[in-house]
Motif scaffolding. Structure first.
Motif, short mmCIF file in Angstrom:
data_model
loop_
_atom_site.label_atom_id
_atom_site.label_comp_id
_atom_site.label_asym_id
_atom_site.label_seq_id
_atom_site.Cartn_x
_atom_site.Cartn_y
_atom_site.Cartn_z
N UNK A 22 9.27 -7.33 -35.65
CA UNK A 22 9.30 -7.72 -37.11
C UNK A 22 10.79 -8.00 -37.43
N UNK A 23 11.63 -7.43 -36.94
CA UNK A 23 13.09 -7.66 -37.20
C UNK A 23 13.88 -8.57 -36.36
N UNK A 24 13.49 -8.70 -35.19
CA UNK A 24 14.13 -9.52 -34.05
C UNK A 24 13.39 -10.82 -33.60
N UNK A 25 11.93 -10.98 -33.79
CA UNK A 25 11.16 -12.38 -33.86
C UNK A 25 11.10 -13.07 -34.92
N UNK A 26 11.59 -14.12 -35.44
CA UNK A 26 11.42 -14.71 -36.41
C UNK A 26 9.96 -15.22 -36.82
#
Length: 100
Positions: A22-26
């Motif tokens: 959730x934080x790394x893949x837009x």
């Protein structure tokens, strides 16, 4: 994204994103689900936001259940209101008969 302008093949089916994803893949941001795709001509691996069929089914049945609950509550209120109105009408008729 290459999947908007090229043909693509789904490499990994739609899955729920982890906290790290959730934080790394837009692409995880909008729905919380993502599928991995391979673009045909550029041979790039990218992620695409998707909707989970299981989640959509759960939301649908939750909506149906809440609609049935609201309908049942409205039906009960209609029955109770009708009883009150019937009682008032009978009382009014009784008073009219007594006054004669």
């Amino acid at each position: 994204p290459c999947w908007r302008v090229e043909q693509f093949v789904v490499a990994q089916e739609c899955t729920r994103c982890s906290g790290f994803e959730m934080k790394t893949i837009p692409a995880c941001g909008s729905t919380g689900f993502v599928e991995k795709i391979n673009c045909a001509s550029s041979h790039r691996d990218e992620y695409k936001s998707c909707r989970s069929a299981a989640l959509e089914a759960q939301r649908f049945w939750r909506f149906v259940g809440s609609a049935l609950g609201v309908a049942a509550a409205a039906a009960v209120l209609v029955v109770l209101r009708q009883r009150v109105l019937d009682r008032r009408a009978l009382e009014k008729v009784r008073k009219q008969i007594e006054s004669i």
